[in-house]
Design an enzyme around this catalytic site. Structure first.
Site, short mmCIF file in Angstrom:
data_model
loop_
_atom_site.label_atom_id
_atom_site.label_comp_id
_atom_site.label_asym_id
_atom_site.label_seq_id
_atom_site.Cartn_x
_atom_site.Cartn_y
_atom_site.Cartn_z
N TYR A 30 0.84 -1.20 0.00
CA TYR A 30 0.00 0.00 0.00
C TYR A 30 0.88 1.26 0.00
O TYR A 30 0.67 2.18 -0.79
CB TYR A 30 -0.94 0.00 1.21
CG TYR A 30 -1.76 1.25 1.32
CD1 TYR A 30 -2.76 1.54 0.40
CD2 TYR A 30 -1.53 2.17 2.34
CE1 TYR A 30 -3.51 2.70 0.49
CE2 TYR A 30 -2.28 3.33 2.45
CZ TYR A 30 -3.26 3.59 1.52
OH TYR A 30 -4.00 4.74 1.61
N LYS A 39 1.24 4.38 -2.75
CA LYS A 39 1.08 5.79 -2.42
C LYS A 39 2.34 6.60 -2.74
O LYS A 39 2.25 7.76 -3.14
CB LYS A 39 0.65 5.95 -0.96
CG LYS A 39 -0.75 5.40 -0.72
CD LYS A 39 -1.73 6.10 -1.62
CE LYS A 39 -3.03 5.45 -1.86
NZ LYS A 39 -3.92 6.24 -2.73
#
Length: 193
Positions: free
Chosen positions: A82, A86
């Site tokens: 994740y 980002k």
């Protein structure tokens, strides 16, 4: 956000990287001609692209061996994947600002803040409990995006990174690396040919 690791895009990309970075890149590429036309016709001479990143980018470095399903990807935690996605958002937005800023494209990346949404549906019990305690009501969720995308001040934020609530902040140093941003852009271009 943080889906089970076995969830992949149909073409084998990591679900988070494919959705958060590759998908954003491809959509932007598809609409770029319209954005450039809009910038040339708008009174301010600009249009805006707002990429929603996260403070999780501080915990993610790009590892091209993990963008698709692989043994290297399987060794990563779901939160590292994740964070990597980002970081990809931050680098993509910065490179977009460098490549198109002089043509009226204002590219901004931001951290919307910790918001209680269904994005945490795959969290474990303890993480869900903590997010319920620490995260903000969903009504705060769009404040920074709206500031970046609709205010007069937002037109002057090309290449900036915003933090809650509509303030200029700093990215991790890796997110400010123009060489890494350019390399990611080139990789993304190769994927969508």
């Amino acid at each position: 956000m943080t889906p089970p690791k076995e969830m992949l895009m149909d073409d084998g990309y990591d679900l988070q990287f494919g959705t958060n970075v590759l998908g954003h890149f491809y959509f932007t590429k598809i609409v770029m001609a319209a954005l450039l036309a809009g910038a040339s016709q708008s009174p301010a001479g600009t249009v805006r692209i707002v990429n929603t990143a996260s403070n999780a980018h501080w915990f993610g470095s790009l590892d091209y061996n993990t963008f698709r399903d692989s043994p290297a990807r399987k060794k990563q935690s779901i939160m590292n994947l994740y964070g990597q996605s980002k970081m990809g958002n931050v680098l993509f937005a910065a490179e977009l600002a460098r490549r198109y800023g002089d043509q009226g494209i204002v590219s901004i990346a931001l951290n919307p803040g910790g918001i209680r949404t269904e994005l945490s549906r795959h969290y474990d019990f303890f993480s869900k409990l903590m997010s319920d305690i620490l995260f903000h009501d969903v009504s705060f969720g769009a404040l920074t995006q709206l500031y970046a995308g609709t205010t007069a001040e937002g037109a002057n934020l090309n290449g900036k990174y915003l933090i809650p609530w509509a303030r200029i902040g700093n990215t991790h140093l890796e997110g400010q690396d123009p060489q890494q941003a350019s390399e990611l852009w080139n990789w993304l271009e190769e994927q969508v040919l």
